[in-house]
Enzyme design. Sequence first.
Site, PDB file in Angstrom:
ATOM      1  CB  ALA A  63      -0.867  -0.016   1.253  1.00 37.87           C
ATOM      2  N   GLY A 102       0.506  -5.119   0.713  1.00 34.37           N
ATOM      3  CA  GLY A 102      -0.607  -5.072  -0.225  1.00 34.37           C
ATOM      4  C   GLY A 102      -0.238  -5.645  -1.585  1.00 34.37           C
ATOM      5  CD  GLU A 105      -2.775  -7.591   2.312  1.00 34.40           C
ATOM      6  OE1 GLU A 105      -2.436  -6.404   2.107  1.00 34.40           O
ATOM      7  OE2 GLU A 105      -3.517  -7.937   3.237  1.00 34.40           O
ATOM      8  CD  GLU A 125       1.200  -5.872   5.337  1.00 30.56           C
ATOM      9  OE1 GLU A 125       2.018  -6.790   5.569  1.00 30.56           O
ATOM     10  OE2 GLU A 125       0.542  -5.811   4.290  1.00 30.56           O
TER      11      GLU A 125
HETATM   12  N1  3HC Z   1       4.554   3.447   0.142  1.00 30.43           N
HETATM   13  C1  3HC Z   1       5.059   4.656  -0.160  1.00 30.43           C
HETATM   14  N2  3HC Z   1       6.347   4.882  -0.441  1.00 30.43           N
HETATM   15  C2  3HC Z   1       7.163   3.828  -0.398  1.00 30.43           C
HETATM   16  C3  3HC Z   1       6.720   2.525  -0.095  1.00 30.43           C
HETATM   17  C4  3HC Z   1       5.348   2.354   0.195  1.00 30.43           C
HETATM   18  N3  3HC Z   1       4.833   1.155   0.480  1.00 30.43           N
HETATM   19  N4  3HC Z   1       7.771   1.696  -0.128  1.00 30.43           N
HETATM   20  C5  3HC Z   1       8.836   2.431  -0.463  1.00 30.43           C
HETATM   21  N5  3HC Z   1       8.478   3.721  -0.624  1.00 30.43           N
HETATM   22  C6  3HC Z   1       9.328   4.842  -1.033  1.00 30.43           C
HETATM   23  C7  3HC Z   1      10.419   5.112  -0.010  1.00 30.43           C
HETATM   24  O1  3HC Z   1       9.953   5.987   1.008  1.00 30.43           O
HETATM   25  C8  3HC Z   1      11.490   5.739  -0.863  1.00 30.43           C
HETATM   26  O2  3HC Z   1      11.124   7.076  -1.076  1.00 30.43           O
HETATM   27  P1  3HC Z   1      12.256   8.207  -1.255  1.00 30.43           P
HETATM   28  O3  3HC Z   1      13.061   7.778  -2.443  1.00 30.43           O
HETATM   29  O4  3HC Z   1      11.473   9.446  -1.430  1.00 30.43           O
HETATM   30  O5  3HC Z   1      13.036   8.168   0.017  1.00 30.43           O
HETATM   31  C9  3HC Z   1      11.353   5.006  -2.197  1.00 30.43           C
HETATM   32  O6  3HC Z   1      10.040   4.444  -2.188  1.00 30.43           O
HETATM   33  C10 3HC Z   1      12.362   3.902  -2.392  1.00 30.43           C
HETATM   34  O7  3HC Z   1      12.324   3.064  -1.262  1.00 30.43           O
HETATM   35  P2  3HC Z   1      13.651   2.436  -0.644  1.00 30.43           P
HETATM   36  O8  3HC Z   1      14.685   3.477  -0.502  1.00 30.43           O
HETATM   37  O9  3HC Z   1      13.231   1.680   0.569  1.00 30.43           O
HETATM   38  O10 3HC Z   1      14.079   1.441  -1.834  1.00 30.43           O
HETATM   39  P3  3HC Z   1      14.762   0.018  -1.771  1.00 30.43           P
HETATM   40  O11 3HC Z   1      14.975  -0.391  -3.158  1.00 30.43           O
HETATM   41  O12 3HC Z   1      15.892   0.046  -0.808  1.00 30.43           O
HETATM   42  O13 3HC Z   1      13.669  -0.953  -1.118  1.00 30.43           O
HETATM   43  C11 3HC Z   1      11.513  -1.932  -0.830  1.00 30.43           C
HETATM   44  C12 3HC Z   1      12.511  -1.254  -1.800  1.00 30.43           C
HETATM   45  C13 3HC Z   1      12.067  -3.284  -0.388  1.00 30.43           C
HETATM   46  C14 3HC Z   1      10.213  -2.107  -1.553  1.00 30.43           C
HETATM   47  C15 3HC Z   1      11.346  -1.034   0.431  1.00 30.43           C
HETATM   48  O14 3HC Z   1      11.039   0.268   0.002  1.00 30.43           O
HETATM   49  C16 3HC Z   1      10.248  -1.458   1.377  1.00 30.43           C
HETATM   50  O15 3HC Z   1      10.454  -2.336   2.165  1.00 30.43           O
HETATM   51  N6  3HC Z   1       9.101  -0.759   1.311  1.00 30.43           N
HETATM   52  C17 3HC Z   1       8.020  -0.946   2.239  1.00 30.43           C
HETATM   53  C18 3HC Z   1       7.236  -2.189   1.938  1.00 30.43           C
HETATM   54  C19 3HC Z   1       6.094  -2.298   2.895  1.00 30.43           C
HETATM   55  O16 3HC Z   1       6.207  -2.089   4.082  1.00 30.43           O
HETATM   56  N7  3HC Z   1       4.936  -2.663   2.360  1.00 30.43           N
HETATM   57  C20 3HC Z   1       3.776  -2.813   3.141  1.00 30.43           C
HETATM   58  C21 3HC Z   1       3.033  -1.549   3.136  1.00 30.43           C
HETATM   59  S1  3HC Z   1       1.653  -1.615   4.211  1.00 30.43           S
HETATM   60  C22 3HC Z   1       0.456  -2.407   3.341  1.00 30.43           C
HETATM   61  O17 3HC Z   1       0.705  -2.864   2.263  1.00 30.43           O
HETATM   62  C23 3HC Z   1      -0.876  -2.470   4.001  1.00 30.43           C
HETATM   63  C24 3HC Z   1      -1.760  -3.436   3.326  1.00 30.43           C
HETATM   64  O18 3HC Z   1      -1.760  -4.629   4.033  1.00 30.43           O
HETATM   65  C25 3HC Z   1      -3.166  -2.911   3.261  1.00 30.43           C
END
Ligand code: 3HC
Length: 697
Positions: A63, A102, A105, A125
């Site tokens: 998400a 997400g 999912e 998450e």
């Molecule tokens: N939403 C918004 N922005 C995000 C994001 C997300 N889910 N994931 C990454 N970003 C952004 C980062 O803030 C960063 O922004 P910036 O360049 O402005 O600083 C940019 O994307 C690049 O991210 P990274 O520097 O972390 O890039 P990497 O290549 O090192 O890593 C990744 C990539 C493994 C995908 C890592 O970004 C990550 O782990 N992201 C989070 C994944 C996550 O937690 N997903 C679950 C979200 S909650 C959800 O899905 C709820 C659902 O169940 C309803």
Amino acid sequence: MGQIVSYARKGAIGFITVDNPPVNALSIGVRKGIVDCLAEGAADTEAKALVLICAGRTFIAGADITEFNKPLEDPDLNAVIAALEDCPKPVIAAIHGTALGGGLETALGCHYRCAAPSAQVGLPEVKLGIIPGAGGTQRLPRIAGVQAALEIITSGDPIPAAKAHALGIVDEIIDEKLEGAQAFAEKVVAEGRPLRRIRDLDDKVAEARDNAAIFDEARKAVAKSKRGFEAPQHGINAIEAAVNLPFDLGLEREREIFGEALFSTQSFAQRHIFFAERQVSKIPDIPKDQSTLPIRSAAVIGAGTMGGGIAMNFANAGIPVILIDSTQELVNKGLGVIKKNYAGTVAKGKLTQEKMDHRMGLIAPALSFDAIKDVDIVVEAVFEEMDIKREVFKKLDAICKPEAILATNTSTLDVNEIAAVTKRPEKVIGLHFFSPANVMKLLEIVRAEKTSKETLATALALAKTIKKVGVVVGVCDGFVGNRMVHGYVREAMFLLEEGALPQLVDKALYDFGFPMGPLQMSDLAGLDVGWRIRKRQAATRPKDERYAEIGDLLCEQGRYGQKTLSGFYKYEPGNRNPIPDPEVEAMCIAESARKGITRRAISDEEIVKRCVYPLINEGARILEEGIALRASDIDIIYIYGYGFPVFRGGPMFYADSVGVESVYNDICAFHKEHGKLWEPAPLLERMAKEGKTFTMG
Ligand code: 3HC
Ligand code: NAI
């Protein structure tokens, strides 16, 4: 700019391509786009199956976290997934990079999943203080089994494609290319595979229906491994609902828990840390395209406690490193410790013997500085004496190639003064590793007055290469982390004089979420280090300043902490568990009597305030002086360097969550009661009066 989500057909397969850089997060445009393209694909009579695929470096990474604090626009993710599931044609997710949260999912809403061999899938998450909110807790156990779902959801750690395949999450491993996805989709069509909806599967959850123990065990395990974190427990509750409720009711339960978690302080704290970690390497005056110097070789001066660990960091990253000390015996001793460390990791099965041999081979011992004239960076880790450091830097400056960066690992000395003895102050920087340097993730990068942007950018890049979290700080005594920790430990000792015993103080902070309390931490670090510093400062310490002698008294008795098997506690040889020591308890009581302090019962709440609020107060000073760039940088330092509980977001976020005004008022009260060491920082006072926060914008 092209469309965020587009539809195109190749042969009999329709491709729905998400292109939302950088990580294809499920923003509203993506959600709408998938639903629209799905309708287009369903209506395309030539398309026999649809593939959901992503452009760029990764499949959907989850998400869009930036949307969490805003009102949700329709369609929500559950609606998108329902549309995928209900599509009359087979929908196949083609995963590369990471399918997270997400993203996974969404893939689980598809009828089939194929993945590149290098792909990873996960539900991270819990790391944001929430649980999967779009069916992840309901579908994952149905496809992978309850035990696997418990592990994946409570850890938040991604698993590689091969494991996902073995668990049934991924149906087929394909090659990295689009063609692989197409071939798999064609196979699904050719074999006439059914529209398999994970929501309809029951056999794997049925197995756990008569096995309530599986959840009890998971709860117990998580209470230990994720102590203090609420989200993993929420995750278990949601998986239990998947087992015991029909799918739609389980989904509702998941939604309720998700909503509750999303607005919890823990989740705000963990999301703050997620963004703080990504902010930390962004330095306002350093452009994105700032040139950096390649670091292909390194040297470490001083093969002691820190030098050995620092050398290991380079070797672990494949960078050859020369390790220097003043005698052969000392270099050998240093190498021996390194070897023992690696061998321990091999024995635990976390490193192969081959890798260990390779890493040892990258560490070359030497006695003469001549050996390092061609290296790209030198990290000095000799004794903490300015005269010795100055001598070493003069020698390094004379011998090392002009481009080489000269770094110091000093923990208290003035990096400007060290830089001034060289003809290349722009190449001098502080790289303050934390002990044990091969383990601790934090690296304070000390930007001295003349450090060039290129040197700083190189240090930041190097931090990433050696897998550290590099935080840029300014020059001052103790930099950020140690300068702040001073008040934390100081108050712990005052509390001993006022009525608490070491185990009471430490337990309150352990329960707050630290891995150990301040006194046990001091025993681990070695009490003699602070003693030496205090002796040096004794002459300049104001006579009217409150001072706890207990630390000094322990050292005078040779109680230096764990290394002497006695400090604030006693220890059994080879065991790090602190044992309360009646001698120390008697010493605390005697100190109270000597100072005329009537011992009193002290609550856990007061202990936490007394120890944690000095961190906040000093943090505010550090911010105002510009020693740290942002409050969130301080939080990162405390989480990675001192084990501050992540679910409390670091000291500055914690101040915001308690309320800056409330913290300020307590500090004022402590100031009145305990004297000038508690003088409120001007910034804290201003923020309290103006109703501002450190981290919440
Ligand atoms: N939403 C918004 N922005 C995000 C994001 C997300 N889910 N994931 C990454 N970003 C952004 C980062 O803030 C960063 O922004 P910036 O360049 O402005 O600083 C940019 O994307 C690049 O991210 P990274 O520097 O972390 O890039 P990497 O290549 O090192 O890593 C990744 C990539 C493994 C995908 C890592 O970004 C990550 O782990 N992201 C989070 C994944 C996550 O937690 N997903 C679950 C979200 S909650 C959800 O899905 C709820 C659902 O169940 C309803
Ligand atoms: P240490 O005493 O374990 O090691 C220092 C080593 O440097 C010794 O082996 C010594 O023989 C060698 N040495 C001294 N002068 C030398 C010279 N001129 N040339 C070559 N080698 C020389 O000390 P430790 O703990 O490793 O500390 C080193 C530096 O790291 C200090 O500046 C200290 O403040 C800093 N530091 C220490 C931390 C800790 O927890 N020990 C944490 C962070 C920084």
